[in-house]
Design an enzyme around this catalytic site. Sequence first.
Site, mmCIF file in Angstrom:
data_model
loop_
_atom_site.group_PDB
_atom_site.id
_atom_site.type_symbol
_atom_site.label_atom_id
_atom_site.label_comp_id
_atom_site.label_asym_id
_atom_site.label_seq_id
_atom_site.Cartn_x
_atom_site.Cartn_y
_atom_site.Cartn_z
ATOM 1 N N ASP A 118 0.809 -1.248 0.046
ATOM 2 C CA ASP A 118 0.091 0.005 0.023
ATOM 3 C C ASP A 118 0.844 1.246 -0.114
ATOM 4 O OD1 ASP A 118 -2.910 1.073 0.942
ATOM 5 O OD2 ASP A 118 -1.274 2.215 1.906
ATOM 6 N N TYR A 172 3.514 9.724 -0.729
ATOM 7 C CA TYR A 172 4.721 9.098 -0.015
ATOM 8 C C TYR A 172 5.852 9.183 -0.751
ATOM 9 C CZ TYR A 172 0.644 6.321 2.440
ATOM 10 O OH TYR A 172 -0.125 6.099 3.314
ATOM 11 N N LYS A 198 -2.975 6.105 -3.828
ATOM 12 C CA LYS A 198 -3.801 7.064 -3.583
ATOM 13 C C LYS A 198 -3.478 8.351 -4.144
ATOM 14 C CE LYS A 198 -3.451 4.639 1.176
ATOM 15 N NZ LYS A 198 -2.111 4.536 1.039
ATOM 16 N N HIS A 234 -7.334 10.122 -1.343
ATOM 17 C CA HIS A 234 -6.538 9.880 -0.352
ATOM 18 C C HIS A 234 -7.175 10.431 0.993
ATOM 19 C CE1 HIS A 234 -2.079 9.447 1.376
ATOM 20 N NE2 HIS A 234 -3.129 9.107 2.212
#
Length: 287
Positions: A46, A51, A81, A115
């Site tokens: 994930d 990120y 996301k 998100h």
Amino acid sequence: MSSIKQKILNNGNVIPTVGLGVYETDPKKCTDLVYEALKVGYRHVDSASIYKNEQEVCDGISKWLKEDSSHKREDVFYTTKLWDADHGYEPAKKAIKLMLEKAKDIGYIDLILIHTPKTSYKKRHGAWKALEEAYEAGTVKNIGISNYGIKHVKEVLAYPDLKVVPAINQVEIHPWLGRKDLVEFCRQNKITPEAYSPLVRGQKMTDPLLLSLAKKYNKSAGQILIRWSLEEGFITLPKTETMSRLAENFDVFDFELSPEDIKTLSDLDEYYISGWDPTIYPLDDEK
């Protein structure tokens, strides 16, 4: 003995019940971490655009796939996301295209989530339309939402042009944050709840009850929390950057908690937020 390692989503697709979360994982470490996780037995990773490690996650998956002809792409579930800045129809289309470019070596994306709901009706709606188009094109196999409270989920379900009901709502869930009303609402609408931060970011590892259960079952405190998440029917996303903990966090299918111990853990619920809580973001009136 409960050993279910996959769940069926509302569109008939399957998702592994334990995934590796890579929030704040250093991109320099991420490829090797994902590769090692797949060697251990994980089949679900994930990530998210915010990120900054999507490419490295895909590289780790690709490395594992190329290692052995018995390793099949359909056995790995890759999630990313769509960040707030990419909400809106056109921005979301561009962001999804970039996500797919990063995933070109693995062919497709298994799941894209919005998100957070922290923008506007118009932008959330536009982003969902873009995700629906990617889903219909087959380049993204599942679409869903993250950090959506009941009011946000209701908004999606009320879109006048809704074609695809979200497969997943990913939110922080653990014994100290059960979100029972949200979980029940999602399940009533065939949306599978997915639990991030099941280890409470390490903030509750010295809890006396948790430690007593770890001793009782001869497991680590983290394994007890992950097992609770599975027993409660969640897809769960433990995160670690420590190679040695990868196997430990995945070694949760050879025992089960008693109903009494599950209830005792669930009774710890105190709406404890370990990080952030976008589920409380207010809805706007703009349509």
